[in-house]
Design a protein around this motif. Sequence first.
Motif, PDB file in Angstrom:
ATOM      1  N   GLY A 186     -79.281 -71.785  65.041  1.00  0.00           N
ATOM      2  CA  GLY A 186     -79.576 -70.368  64.866  1.00  0.00           C
ATOM      3  C   GLY A 186     -79.190 -69.582  66.101  1.00  0.00           C
ATOM      4  O   GLY A 186     -78.752 -70.134  67.113  1.00  0.00           O
ATOM      5  N   SER A 187     -79.351 -68.248  66.023  1.00  0.00           N
ATOM      6  CA  SER A 187     -79.099 -67.316  67.120  1.00  0.00           C
ATOM      7  C   SER A 187     -77.656 -67.465  67.615  1.00  0.00           C
ATOM      8  O   SER A 187     -76.755 -67.775  66.842  1.00  0.00           O
ATOM      9  N   GLY A 188     -77.423 -67.251  68.903  1.00  0.00           N
ATOM     10  CA  GLY A 188     -76.067 -67.323  69.434  1.00  0.00           C
ATOM     11  C   GLY A 188     -75.227 -66.125  69.020  1.00  0.00           C
ATOM     12  O   GLY A 188     -75.722 -65.144  68.442  1.00  0.00           O
ATOM     13  N   THR A 189     -73.938 -66.206  69.282  1.00  0.00           N
ATOM     14  CA  THR A 189     -72.993 -65.141  68.962  1.00  0.00           C
ATOM     15  C   THR A 189     -71.857 -65.711  68.138  1.00  0.00           C
ATOM     16  O   THR A 189     -71.199 -66.659  68.560  1.00  0.00           O
ATOM     17  N   GLY A 190     -71.621 -65.156  66.962  1.00  0.00           N
ATOM     18  CA  GLY A 190     -70.500 -65.576  66.139  1.00  0.00           C
ATOM     19  C   GLY A 190     -70.725 -66.944  65.513  1.00  0.00           C
ATOM     20  O   GLY A 190     -71.853 -67.403  65.315  1.00  0.00           O
ATOM     21  N   ALA A 191     -69.606 -67.602  65.191  1.00  0.00           N
ATOM     22  CA  ALA A 191     -69.664 -68.907  64.528  1.00  0.00           C
ATOM     23  C   ALA A 191     -70.253 -69.958  65.462  1.00  0.00           C
ATOM     24  O   ALA A 191     -69.999 -69.964  66.667  1.00  0.00           O
ATOM     25  N   ALA A 198     -80.500 -59.565  77.955  1.00  0.00           N
ATOM     26  CA  ALA A 198     -80.799 -60.415  76.809  1.00  0.00           C
ATOM     27  C   ALA A 198     -79.574 -61.266  76.489  1.00  0.00           C
ATOM     28  O   ALA A 198     -78.497 -60.733  76.210  1.00  0.00           O
ATOM     29  N   VAL A 199     -79.714 -62.553  76.563  1.00  0.00           N
ATOM     30  CA  VAL A 199     -78.621 -63.473  76.273  1.00  0.00           C
ATOM     31  C   VAL A 199     -78.985 -64.257  75.020  1.00  0.00           C
ATOM     32  O   VAL A 199     -79.998 -64.953  74.993  1.00  0.00           O
ATOM     33  N   ALA A 200     -78.174 -64.111  73.984  1.00  0.00           N
ATOM     34  CA  ALA A 200     -78.473 -64.767  72.709  1.00  0.00           C
ATOM     35  C   ALA A 200     -78.009 -66.218  72.771  1.00  0.00           C
ATOM     36  O   ALA A 200     -76.930 -66.567  72.299  1.00  0.00           O
ATOM     37  N   MET A 201     -78.830 -67.074  73.360  1.00  0.00           N
ATOM     38  CA  MET A 201     -78.500 -68.489  73.411  1.00  0.00           C
ATOM     39  C   MET A 201     -78.628 -69.091  72.015  1.00  0.00           C
ATOM     40  O   MET A 201     -79.580 -68.798  71.294  1.00  0.00           O
ATOM     41  N   THR A 259     -72.419 -74.861  69.976  1.00  0.00           N
ATOM     42  CA  THR A 259     -71.669 -73.923  70.820  1.00  0.00           C
ATOM     43  C   THR A 259     -71.329 -72.697  69.998  1.00  0.00           C
ATOM     44  O   THR A 259     -70.860 -72.819  68.859  1.00  0.00           O
ATOM     45  N   ASP A 260     -71.566 -71.503  70.579  1.00  0.00           N
ATOM     46  CA  ASP A 260     -71.233 -70.286  69.844  1.00  0.00           C
ATOM     47  C   ASP A 260     -69.829 -69.829  70.198  1.00  0.00           C
ATOM     48  O   ASP A 260     -69.096 -70.490  70.955  1.00  0.00           O
ATOM     49  N   SER A 261     -69.432 -68.674  69.645  1.00  0.00           N
ATOM     50  CA  SER A 261     -68.051 -68.219  69.803  1.00  0.00           C
ATOM     51  C   SER A 261     -67.731 -67.803  71.225  1.00  0.00           C
ATOM     52  O   SER A 261     -66.557 -67.650  71.574  1.00  0.00           O
ATOM     53  N   ARG A 262     -68.749 -67.624  72.060  1.00  0.00           N
ATOM     54  CA  ARG A 262     -68.495 -67.238  73.452  1.00  0.00           C
ATOM     55  C   ARG A 262     -68.668 -68.408  74.411  1.00  0.00           C
ATOM     56  O   ARG A 262     -68.669 -68.216  75.621  1.00  0.00           O
ATOM     57  N   GLY A 263     -68.839 -69.593  73.873  1.00  0.00           N
ATOM     58  CA  GLY A 263     -68.873 -70.777  74.717  1.00  0.00           C
ATOM     59  C   GLY A 263     -70.234 -71.175  75.221  1.00  0.00           C
ATOM     60  O   GLY A 263     -70.360 -72.172  75.943  1.00  0.00           O
ATOM     61  N   LEU A 264     -71.288 -70.422  74.868  1.00  0.00           N
ATOM     62  CA  LEU A 264     -72.619 -70.815  75.294  1.00  0.00           C
ATOM     63  C   LEU A 264     -73.120 -71.951  74.408  1.00  0.00           C
ATOM     64  O   LEU A 264     -72.928 -71.935  73.192  1.00  0.00           O
ATOM     65  N   SER A 265     -73.789 -72.899  75.035  1.00  0.00           N
ATOM     66  CA  SER A 265     -74.182 -74.112  74.326  1.00  0.00           C
ATOM     67  C   SER A 265     -75.653 -74.420  74.535  1.00  0.00           C
ATOM     68  O   SER A 265     -76.247 -74.073  75.568  1.00  0.00           O
ATOM     69  N   THR A 266     -76.216 -75.098  73.553  1.00  0.00           N
ATOM     70  CA  THR A 266     -77.543 -75.686  73.659  1.00  0.00           C
ATOM     71  C   THR A 266     -77.432 -77.139  73.231  1.00  0.00           C
ATOM     72  O   THR A 266     -76.790 -77.453  72.222  1.00  0.00           O
ATOM     73  N   THR A 267     -78.067 -78.007  73.996  1.00  0.00           N
ATOM     74  CA  THR A 267     -77.988 -79.446  73.756  1.00  0.00           C
ATOM     75  C   THR A 267     -79.373 -79.984  73.420  1.00  0.00           C
ATOM     76  O   THR A 267     -80.371 -79.546  74.009  1.00  0.00           O
ATOM     77  N   SER A 268     -79.436 -80.911  72.494  1.00  0.00           N
ATOM     78  CA  SER A 268     -80.713 -81.506  72.123  1.00  0.00           C
ATOM     79  C   SER A 268     -80.504 -82.979  71.797  1.00  0.00           C
ATOM     80  O   SER A 268     -79.372 -83.418  71.541  1.00  0.00           O
ATOM     81  N   TYR A 269     -81.621 -83.728  71.793  1.00  0.00           N
ATOM     82  CA  TYR A 269     -81.553 -85.172  71.554  1.00  0.00           C
ATOM     83  C   TYR A 269     -82.651 -85.589  70.588  1.00  0.00           C
ATOM     84  O   TYR A 269     -83.721 -84.985  70.527  1.00  0.00           O
ATOM     85  N   SER A 298     -78.133 -69.982  80.755  1.00  0.00           N
ATOM     86  CA  SER A 298     -77.845 -71.252  80.097  1.00  0.00           C
ATOM     87  C   SER A 298     -78.353 -72.427  80.918  1.00  0.00           C
ATOM     88  O   SER A 298     -79.001 -73.347  80.396  1.00  0.00           O
ATOM     89  N   HIS A 299     -78.090 -72.410  82.207  1.00  0.00           N
ATOM     90  CA  HIS A 299     -78.496 -73.540  83.045  1.00  0.00           C
ATOM     91  C   HIS A 299     -79.990 -73.496  83.356  1.00  0.00           C
ATOM     92  O   HIS A 299     -80.598 -74.547  83.613  1.00  0.00           O
ATOM     93  N   ALA A 300     -80.601 -72.301  83.335  1.00  0.00           N
ATOM     94  CA  ALA A 300     -82.055 -72.235  83.467  1.00  0.00           C
ATOM     95  C   ALA A 300     -82.722 -72.897  82.260  1.00  0.00           C
ATOM     96  O   ALA A 300     -83.722 -73.607  82.394  1.00  0.00           O
ATOM     97  N   VAL A 301     -82.141 -72.678  81.067  1.00  0.00           N
ATOM     98  CA  VAL A 301     -82.652 -73.328  79.865  1.00  0.00           C
ATOM     99  C   VAL A 301     -82.517 -74.842  79.982  1.00  0.00           C
ATOM    100  O   VAL A 301     -83.433 -75.602  79.663  1.00  0.00           O
ATOM    101  N   SER A 302     -81.348 -75.304  80.464  1.00  0.00           N
ATOM    102  CA  SER A 302     -81.140 -76.748  80.631  1.00  0.00           C
ATOM    103  C   SER A 302     -82.106 -77.330  81.658  1.00  0.00           C
ATOM    104  O   SER A 302     -82.641 -78.432  81.473  1.00  0.00           O
ATOM    105  N   LEU A 303     -82.327 -76.591  82.730  1.00  0.00           N
ATOM    106  CA  LEU A 303     -83.235 -77.070  83.771  1.00  0.00           C
ATOM    107  C   LEU A 303     -84.640 -77.237  83.214  1.00  0.00           C
ATOM    108  O   LEU A 303     -85.320 -78.246  83.482  1.00  0.00           O
ATOM    109  N   GLU A 304     -85.082 -76.262  82.418  1.00  0.00           N
ATOM    110  CA  GLU A 304     -86.398 -76.377  81.780  1.00  0.00           C
ATOM    111  C   GLU A 304     -86.428 -77.575  80.827  1.00  0.00           C
ATOM    112  O   GLU A 304     -87.394 -78.348  80.792  1.00  0.00           O
TER     113      GLU A 304
END
Length: 607
Positions: A453-458, A425-428, A496-506, A293-299
């Motif tokens: 899209g993607s992620g886990t659950g709702a 494999a992490v479904a971000m 944010t997916d059901s396991r708390g992983l998040s992606t942020t965009s602007y 997750s933080h590698a994605v944010s860093l990129e």
Amino acid sequence: MTGDLDYVPPGHIVPTADIYVTANTTWSDGDRAVDVTGSVNRFQSFGTFYDQYAWLPTLEAGRYDILIDNDLNGTWDPAHDILLGAGTDYAFSVTGTDLAGYDFDSASVKAEAQAQVGGWSQLSNFGRYAGGVQAGAAATDAGRFASSAGWSVPLTGLVAGGGTAGLSFTDFTVPTSYNDGVLYIGGLVINSLAGTQAQHYQNLADDPADPAYGRAVGLDIEAVQTDLADRLAALGLSSSYPFAPAIDDPSHLQQVRIATLQAEQAATVQAVIDSHERLLGARDADDVRWTVSHAVSLEQYTSALVADQQELMALLQAERDALATQPGADDPIDAAALTGLQTRLSSTGLSPQETADYEAIGFTPADAQVVVDRILAFVPPATNMSALDAYDAVLAASTDLLTTFQAAADEAAALNAELIAQVQAVAMPTLTLAGPGTTVTAGAPTTLTATTGSGTGALTVRWDFDLDGDFDDATGTTAPFTPDRASDQLVGARVTDSRGLSTTSYVRVVSNQASAPAVVATSSPATGRVTVTGGASQVFSVAATDPENVPVTFQWYLDDTPVGTGPTYTHTTTAGERSIHAVRVVVSDGDETHTHPSATWALTTLP
């Protein structure tokens, strides 16, 4: 889990609670709990409970907190809830893949960030060394003349080769028009934001690991706003992101864009810091999900810095070239003379002539001491420098910084790909934002759309309209957004997916004013500097019209205090008075989507 449950939440007849297993984080009252197991575990008990499951296999590596949510509201409430993992502690850890070999080489980024500090600091401090270049004077700024007026009181005798320095306030500069004043203040805002830039680059250079890594990273403009407000307050000014143009002038619009990029870049640098710190913390805990997750944010944020830096360099070069056409822009400040001035003021204070000069424009001894304290507080340049030198230092360092940021973005992308392909494999969740696509009108709502899209659950989407780092302004894949005033600003969303992983965009939203502002046609007195004798009265007046023939109103201020309305204001002094004030009138057509024009006078009263 084994424990004791006593609290009966409203609407229930027996003690009931929800067990949340959350990523390890630092908790504050009211923080929302996000369960990483896929579903919250609700249970009931009459007192003691035994062997209650918190998480069924398969467990994922990392550090975790446990929140027993007694009031069933999904947030941390210290009055009712039980938290295991408070502060920097954690409830338990799960050992998994060893991530020690997966690293982001931050050495070059930190070294380049440290190299940026000097140039941005020089540009920031030059507003103190030499104020008013844009308004036609190149001299050291000893403070503000009637601070709320925003015009500089320059020193004289500090050109290189002078050897000594003294304070003279008998020939200070007051811009001769509203447009000149706007351009001058725009330069001060840029210089002030340069100081904020310098501090954030220093923070990046210091950058340690963050053990409380279980938090998504977003842009937070609030820290930038606070720092900018403090710096501008020392200049008698105020401004904040998003910056609204004051006049429709190409030079000023360029200044506004520079200020916008500076503020956003300072916030983005902090996001890089947070991403890197939390990446290190997650890696040290062998937490694959949050490492990815933080590698994605860093990129994401290093790539954003590359784009911002390219545009900012071009605009700073244009600002520097425009500055080069102004008288005195290449006159260097004599660093030794400035240091000598500080030494003299700290040992013997103002000279009799300097004191007399102060009194001649209405300053009291207390006012004089404020300026002396300000001069003693700032750090003089190490070598002789001009306004152009300050810009050149930033531009030279920025070229190397752009190369480093591009390399960092490429490295972050490679690290991210390697982690996902070779470790786990992490479904971000994915997130794409769409704005209005065209310039909108401030004060009118526009629709923003999030595609997930993607992620886990709702998947849950939350919006951050004010860029304060808290995604609490709206929810859902579509959100109505109304810009308060004409501006150029970023709006954020987080999925944010059901396991708390998040992606942020602007997404960027650019808005125009709903109507044209009023125009100040004439003002009296015609000069910006007015001197009266104590006991006399002075009349100030303006004439203004509105392009749409809307009735206009007038608000007069003495310094920052409202003192009257209408097209005229009469200021009455007392016999024997010695004072200095800023008299200002703001002309409004009632449309708050644009900046209202004003006229300002520096008023000196002498006995």
